[in-house]
Design an enzyme around this catalytic site. Structure first.
Site, PDB file in Angstrom:
ATOM      1  N   THR A 223       0.869  -1.179   0.000  1.00  0.00           N
ATOM      2  CA  THR A 223       0.000   0.000   0.000  1.00  0.00           C
ATOM      3  C   THR A 223       0.904   1.226   0.000  1.00  0.00           C
ATOM      4  OG1 THR A 223      -1.785  -1.061   1.188  1.00  0.00           O
ATOM      5  CG2 THR A 223      -1.586   1.316   1.506  1.00  0.00           C
ATOM      6  N   GLY A 253     -10.840  -2.182   3.020  1.00  0.00           N
ATOM      7  CA  GLY A 253      -9.894  -2.107   4.139  1.00  0.00           C
ATOM      8  C   GLY A 253      -9.895  -0.736   4.801  1.00  0.00           C
ATOM      9  N   THR A 274      -0.593   1.665   6.909  1.00  0.00           N
ATOM     10  CA  THR A 274      -0.512   0.465   6.071  1.00  0.00           C
ATOM     11  C   THR A 274      -0.442  -0.754   6.982  1.00  0.00           C
ATOM     12  OG1 THR A 274       0.792  -0.779   4.471  1.00  0.00           O
ATOM     13  CG2 THR A 274       2.022   0.746   5.880  1.00  0.00           C
ATOM     14  N   GLY A 275      -1.182  -1.777   6.631  1.00  0.00           N
ATOM     15  CA  GLY A 275      -1.159  -2.965   7.479  1.00  0.00           C
ATOM     16  C   GLY A 275      -2.448  -3.745   7.328  1.00  0.00           C
TER      17      GLY A 275
HETATM   18  N1  ASP Z   1      -4.172  -1.678   4.782  1.00  0.00           N
HETATM   19  C1  ASP Z   1      -4.397  -2.300   3.503  1.00  0.00           C
HETATM   20  C2  ASP Z   1      -5.739  -3.023   3.561  1.00  0.00           C
HETATM   21  O1  ASP Z   1      -6.033  -3.647   4.545  1.00  0.00           O
HETATM   22  C3  ASP Z   1      -3.343  -3.243   3.105  1.00  0.00           C
HETATM   23  C4  ASP Z   1      -1.931  -2.792   3.362  1.00  0.00           C
HETATM   24  O2  ASP Z   1      -1.709  -1.710   3.832  1.00  0.00           O
HETATM   25  O3  ASP Z   1      -1.001  -3.545   3.098  1.00  0.00           O
HETATM   26  O4  ASP Z   1      -6.448  -2.975   2.587  1.00  0.00           O
END
Ligand code: ASP
Length: 358
Positions: A223, A253, A274-275
């Site tokens: 992300t 998300g 991000t996560g």
């Molecule tokens: N936060 C993003 C989601 O859950 C994914 C990511 O940040 O890697 O869609």
């Protein structure tokens, strides 16, 4: 007659004096405003390109170099905008555009695939000066979703649009829609196949899919997000993503959720997350960091550490954030093995990192 002349002269003097006084007082109040907003014309920018199990031993030198070069290219675009006196929001969106256009990141070109083998994109922006925000979720034909999020903020009475409606809005606003195949990258498609193969062997006793760690945990990377402070003392934040590989049922998300994936407030800070999105939504990560500063008087670094190192892991989630406060202080906090990240301050000093402890 003589008396009349004297009177006119006197009135003239009085008028002149009062105008001079007025312009002085407006000069003074302008200066005061400038001073309270950003006395030193300090500015800065921070970006991330996703957090997760990013380990040096799994990374080739050339791939590592490619990531670092793209992070640097992106942050320099935003930094230049800020250096020339552009707005934080312009810096944020233009910087994110560079990462959205790169297949290295899970946003725009390079977005991960859904269970059905398509790409559904989420993005959001927030303006710290006005607390105005815009977001889109589940768009499949918008090349740069961050630009559409900005259009939702600027050109619609709403904060969040999704799916087909968001695309109709995009068309009406003159956005060029791309064929969904634009988002295809072999790499991401293979990730979907790998997860689906794993899924077949990991069914729970009901025969339903076991949505458990590490099944979900390793299905997301890259992300992108950006936060900036401009010379006028304004903060802005933006986040753009393809979400998680193998997501279904139009899963959305944290990235397009204001307060979870993105938040900006001139009184405190700007944050991009991000996560593992489900946990970031439940912990309201981005707003929580701002709230800890606003209500508890924590510093940006303290607030970021509290949320990322305690609150999110306590729920079982992982990930990270980048953030900047109104003084230009920065926090790049994550509880995963790595997070693609970069920071550039007003002096042009650049820090780029991928793994922990660097
Ligand atoms: N936060 C993003 C989601 O859950 C994914 C990511 O940040 O890697 O869609």
């Amino acid at each position: 007659m003589k008396n009349f002349k004297t009177l006119t002269l006197l009135i003239g003097f009085l008028l002149l004096f009062s105008c001079k006084n007025q312009s002085n007082s407006s000069e003074i109040s302008d200066n005061l405003t400038d001073k309270s907003e950003n006395p030193s014309q300090n500015f800065g920018i921070v970006i991330h390109g996703g957090a997760g199990t990013i380990l040096k031993e799994n990374m080739s030198d050339s791939l590592e170099m490619a990531y670092k070069m793209k992070l640097e290219e992106a942050i320099r675009v935003g930094h230049e905008i800020l250096r020339q006196g552009g707005t934080a929001m312009e810096a944020v969106t233009k910087t994110i555009n560079i990462m959205e256009d790169s297949p290295l990141f899970n946003a725009g070109k390079g977005a991960v695939f859904t269970h059905e083998g398509i790409n559904e994109l989420d993005a959001s922006v927030m303006d710290g000066a006005t607390l105005n925000a815009g977001a889109v979720a589940g768009v499949t034909r918008v090349k740069n979703p961050i630009d559409l999020a900005l259009a939702v903020m600027n050109d619609s009475p709403h904060v969040m649009l999704s799916g087909k409606g968001a695309e109709t809005f995009a068309q009406e606003r003159g956005f060029e829609l791309v064929d969904p195949t634009y988002f295809y990258t072999e790499n991401r498609f293979q990730s979907l196949q790998r997860i689906k193969d794993k899924e077949k062997t990991e069914l729970d006793h009901d025969g339903k899919t076991a949505f458990t760690d590490p099944f979900i945990k390793d299905s997301k990377f890259g992300t992108v997000g950006c936060v900036a402070l401009d010379k006028n003392g304004n903060l802005a934040a933006g986040t753009s993503t393809g979400g998680m590989t193998n997501k279904r049922w139009n899963r959305i998300g944290d990235a397009p959720i204001i307060g979870a994936g993105t938040y900006a407030n001139n009184a405190t800070c700007a944050v991009s997350s991000t996560g593992w999105g489900e946990f970031f939504i439940r912990a309201m990560v981005a707003h929580d960091i701002s709230a800890l500063m606003e209500y508890k008087g924590l510093s940006l670094q303290e607030a970021a550490a509290e949320v990322i190192q305690k609150k999110v892991p306590a729920l079982g989630g992982d990930g990270g954030i980048v953030s900047i406060d109104k003084h230009g202080n920065v926090a790049m906090e994550f509880n995963t093995a790595g997070m693609y990240r970069a920071h550039m301050n007003a002096a042009g000093e650049l820090i780029i990192g991928i793994y922990k402890d660097e």
